[in-house]
Design a protein around this motif. Structure first.
Motif, PDB file in Angstrom:
ATOM      1  N   THR A 188       0.816  -1.212   0.000  1.00  0.00           N
ATOM      2  CA  THR A 188       0.000   0.000   0.000  1.00  0.00           C
ATOM      3  C   THR A 188       0.847   1.258   0.000  1.00  0.00           C
ATOM      4  O   THR A 188       0.431   2.290  -0.502  1.00  0.00           O
ATOM      5  CB  THR A 188      -0.923   0.021   1.236  1.00  0.00           C
ATOM      6  OG1 THR A 188      -0.129  -0.120   2.415  1.00  0.00           O
ATOM      7  CG2 THR A 188      -1.921  -1.125   1.175  1.00  0.00           C
ATOM      8  N   GLU A 189       2.032   1.158   0.574  1.00  0.00           N
ATOM      9  CA  GLU A 189       2.894   2.344   0.648  1.00  0.00           C
ATOM     10  C   GLU A 189       3.431   2.674  -0.738  1.00  0.00           C
ATOM     11  O   GLU A 189       3.798   1.791  -1.509  1.00  0.00           O
ATOM     12  CB  GLU A 189       4.054   2.095   1.622  1.00  0.00           C
ATOM     13  CG  GLU A 189       4.938   3.311   1.838  1.00  0.00           C
ATOM     14  CD  GLU A 189       5.969   3.090   2.932  1.00  0.00           C
ATOM     15  OE1 GLU A 189       7.051   3.679   2.821  1.00  0.00           O
ATOM     16  OE2 GLU A 189       5.675   2.346   3.874  1.00  0.00           O
ATOM     17  N   LYS A 190       3.485   3.959  -1.070  1.00  0.00           N
ATOM     18  CA  LYS A 190       3.995   4.392  -2.376  1.00  0.00           C
ATOM     19  C   LYS A 190       5.194   5.309  -2.178  1.00  0.00           C
ATOM     20  O   LYS A 190       5.203   6.099  -1.242  1.00  0.00           O
ATOM     21  CB  LYS A 190       2.894   5.107  -3.153  1.00  0.00           C
ATOM     22  CG  LYS A 190       1.697   4.233  -3.495  1.00  0.00           C
ATOM     23  CD  LYS A 190       0.706   4.946  -4.374  1.00  0.00           C
ATOM     24  CE  LYS A 190      -0.011   6.055  -3.648  1.00  0.00           C
ATOM     25  NZ  LYS A 190      -1.057   6.702  -4.448  1.00  0.00           N
ATOM     26  N   PRO A 191       6.189   5.268  -3.060  1.00  0.00           N
ATOM     27  CA  PRO A 191       6.341   4.281  -4.126  1.00  0.00           C
ATOM     28  C   PRO A 191       6.898   2.965  -3.583  1.00  0.00           C
ATOM     29  O   PRO A 191       7.393   2.913  -2.459  1.00  0.00           O
ATOM     30  CB  PRO A 191       7.345   4.952  -5.058  1.00  0.00           C
ATOM     31  CG  PRO A 191       8.196   5.773  -4.135  1.00  0.00           C
ATOM     32  CD  PRO A 191       7.272   6.258  -3.052  1.00  0.00           C
ATOM     33  N   ARG A 192       6.825   1.913  -4.399  1.00  0.00           N
ATOM     34  CA  ARG A 192       7.358   0.607  -4.040  1.00  0.00           C
ATOM     35  C   ARG A 192       8.717   0.393  -4.696  1.00  0.00           C
ATOM     36  O   ARG A 192       9.121   1.128  -5.605  1.00  0.00           O
ATOM     37  CB  ARG A 192       6.417  -0.504  -4.504  1.00  0.00           C
ATOM     38  CG  ARG A 192       5.023  -0.442  -3.973  1.00  0.00           C
ATOM     39  CD  ARG A 192       4.937  -0.823  -2.510  1.00  0.00           C
ATOM     40  NE  ARG A 192       5.258  -2.231  -2.290  1.00  0.00           N
ATOM     41  CZ  ARG A 192       5.320  -2.767  -1.083  1.00  0.00           C
ATOM     42  NH1 ARG A 192       5.117  -2.029  -0.004  1.00  0.00           N
ATOM     43  NH2 ARG A 192       5.593  -4.055  -0.926  1.00  0.00           N
ATOM     44  N   THR A 222      12.696   0.733  -9.242  1.00  0.00           N
ATOM     45  CA  THR A 222      12.121   1.752  -8.359  1.00  0.00           C
ATOM     46  C   THR A 222      11.018   2.514  -9.097  1.00  0.00           C
ATOM     47  O   THR A 222      10.822   2.343 -10.298  1.00  0.00           O
ATOM     48  CB  THR A 222      13.205   2.732  -7.874  1.00  0.00           C
ATOM     49  OG1 THR A 222      13.862   3.324  -9.007  1.00  0.00           O
ATOM     50  CG2 THR A 222      14.243   2.025  -7.012  1.00  0.00           C
ATOM     51  N   ASP A 223      10.323   3.357  -8.330  1.00  0.00           N
ATOM     52  CA  ASP A 223       9.236   4.180  -8.879  1.00  0.00           C
ATOM     53  C   ASP A 223       8.109   3.332  -9.461  1.00  0.00           C
ATOM     54  O   ASP A 223       7.572   3.624 -10.528  1.00  0.00           O
ATOM     55  CB  ASP A 223       9.761   5.154  -9.942  1.00  0.00           C
ATOM     56  CG  ASP A 223      10.745   6.160  -9.367  1.00  0.00           C
ATOM     57  OD1 ASP A 223      10.615   6.488  -8.167  1.00  0.00           O
ATOM     58  OD2 ASP A 223      11.636   6.600 -10.093  1.00  0.00           O
ATOM     59  N   LYS A 225       4.348   1.260  -8.257  1.00  0.00           N
ATOM     60  CA  LYS A 225       3.280   1.376  -7.256  1.00  0.00           C
ATOM     61  C   LYS A 225       2.378   0.154  -7.341  1.00  0.00           C
ATOM     62  O   LYS A 225       2.445  -0.630  -8.307  1.00  0.00           O
ATOM     63  CB  LYS A 225       2.472   2.650  -7.485  1.00  0.00           C
ATOM     64  CG  LYS A 225       1.727   2.720  -8.798  1.00  0.00           C
ATOM     65  CD  LYS A 225       1.003   4.040  -8.960  1.00  0.00           C
ATOM     66  CE  LYS A 225       0.169   4.091 -10.230  1.00  0.00           C
ATOM     67  NZ  LYS A 225       0.951   3.879 -11.445  1.00  0.00           N
ATOM     68  N   ARG A 226       1.553   0.002  -6.330  1.00  0.00           N
ATOM     69  CA  ARG A 226       0.629  -1.121  -6.283  1.00  0.00           C
ATOM     70  C   ARG A 226      -0.180  -1.208  -7.592  1.00  0.00           C
ATOM     71  O   ARG A 226      -0.689  -0.200  -8.088  1.00  0.00           O
ATOM     72  CB  ARG A 226      -0.326  -0.962  -5.100  1.00  0.00           C
ATOM     73  CG  ARG A 226      -1.338  -2.098  -4.947  1.00  0.00           C
ATOM     74  CD  ARG A 226      -2.250  -1.858  -3.745  1.00  0.00           C
ATOM     75  NE  ARG A 226      -3.267  -2.891  -3.656  1.00  0.00           N
ATOM     76  CZ  ARG A 226      -3.107  -4.057  -3.032  1.00  0.00           C
ATOM     77  NH1 ARG A 226      -1.966  -4.313  -2.433  1.00  0.00           N
ATOM     78  NH2 ARG A 226      -4.079  -4.944  -2.997  1.00  0.00           N
ATOM     79  N   ASP A 228       1.037  -2.015 -10.579  1.00  0.00           N
ATOM     80  CA  ASP A 228       1.906  -2.046 -11.750  1.00  0.00           C
ATOM     81  C   ASP A 228       2.287  -3.494 -12.068  1.00  0.00           C
ATOM     82  O   ASP A 228       2.404  -4.337 -11.170  1.00  0.00           O
ATOM     83  CB  ASP A 228       3.187  -1.240 -11.501  1.00  0.00           C
ATOM     84  CG  ASP A 228       2.957   0.259 -11.557  1.00  0.00           C
ATOM     85  OD1 ASP A 228       1.887   0.674 -12.042  1.00  0.00           O
ATOM     86  OD2 ASP A 228       3.842   1.012 -11.108  1.00  0.00           O
ATOM     87  N   ASP A 246       9.441  -7.697  -3.380  1.00  0.00           N
ATOM     88  CA  ASP A 246       8.564  -6.534  -3.554  1.00  0.00           C
ATOM     89  C   ASP A 246       8.424  -5.884  -2.175  1.00  0.00           C
ATOM     90  O   ASP A 246       7.901  -6.501  -1.253  1.00  0.00           O
ATOM     91  CB  ASP A 246       7.216  -7.060  -4.089  1.00  0.00           C
ATOM     92  CG  ASP A 246       6.166  -5.980  -4.307  1.00  0.00           C
ATOM     93  OD1 ASP A 246       6.183  -4.967  -3.587  1.00  0.00           O
ATOM     94  OD2 ASP A 246       5.285  -6.199  -5.157  1.00  0.00           O
ATOM     95  N   ALA A 248       8.454  -2.033   0.483  1.00  0.00           N
ATOM     96  CA  ALA A 248       8.199  -0.595   0.627  1.00  0.00           C
ATOM     97  C   ALA A 248       9.495   0.177   0.479  1.00  0.00           C
ATOM     98  O   ALA A 248      10.581  -0.346   0.779  1.00  0.00           O
ATOM     99  CB  ALA A 248       7.584  -0.314   1.992  1.00  0.00           C
TER     100      ALA A 248
END
Length: 248
Positions: A188-192, A222-223, A225-226, A228, A246, A248
């Protein structure tokens, strides 16, 4: 998806060979240090080890780390201070939440065959946890031409995965030539962040038509998000064995 890919070639990893131990370090570890590769989020160590017969790591302490070993070939004997003794074989994932402190040893007791395994260290979100040990088996059939979820956050996982004390997911695959699998970014945390490591056993892996990995290579992504998607295709003549981390 505006992901950034930074390759980590096998030849550029830290490497030590002590006769009994042949180890490659993706991140700074023990005597190997590279200020550009100290950690990757909660990921603190990614070591690919080959230990010769009748040799290994004697009893030593750990605390405040989540450590898992992925057996590629051979056998590895684990012993620890909370009473666990087990011989691990290909397909086994051995997990230790070190918490407030644990001692363990890892030894190849086989008389003739080396053991080849991946060992990963992750920093937990909480400290002073009670030490915990767990193993699960993900056999060859379950991983062939599939991307199998092997580790997930303890707050969300079910009995099909090992639970870890941070926002971290791990997957494994054995991908035959010309086959594809897709990873959908979790959390849930962005970015992943995502790290992909190809075992030093052979094959070629095409990732999103952006990067081609060969044996022992990895890539930092990097960069993302959930939701992708990252697409993996085996493009060589051999089966590729790889893990996807995968976090945070």
């Amino acid at each position: 998806m505006n992901a950034q890919f930074v390759e980590r070639k096998s030849k550029d990893r830290g490497h030590v060979n002590h006769d009994w131990l042949d180890a490659h370090h993706t991140l700074s570890f023990a005597s190997y240090f590279d200020h550009k590769f100290k950690s990757f989020g909660a990921l603190k160590a990614m070591n690919e080890n080959i230990v010769q017969p009748n040799a290994g790591f004697g009893t030593h302490p750990h605390r405040e780390f989540e450590i898992f070993s992925y057996i590629i070939s051979g056998e590895l004997q684990h012993k620890d201070s909370i009473g666990n003794i087990e011989i691990l074989k290909p397909g086994n994932i051995q997990f230790t939440s070190c918490g407030t402190g644990i001692t363990h040893s890892e030894y190849n007791v086989h008389p003739t065959l080396p053991v080849h395994f991946l060992q990963v260290w992750v920093k937990p979100d909480k400290s002073n946890l009670k030490p915990r040990y767990q193993t699960m088996t993900f056999d060859k059939f379950s991983k062939t031409n599939k991307l199998v979820h092997i580790i997930s956050p303890v707050d969300y996982h079910d009995n099909s995965t090992i639970g870890i004390n941070t926002d971290f997911h791990a997957y494994a695959s054995l991908l035959e030539p010309s086959y594809k699998v897709v990873h959908t970014v979790q959390g849930t945390e962005k970015p992943r962040k995502v790290y992909i490591h190809l075992m030093n056993t052979g094959g070629k892996l095409n990732i999103n038509e952006r990067v081609i990995l060969q044996k022992g290579d990895g890539v930092f992504v990097t960069d993302v998000k959930r939701g992708d998607e990252i697409v993996f295709e085996s493009i060589g003549d051999e089966v590729v064995e790889f893990v996807v981390l995968d976090l945070a």
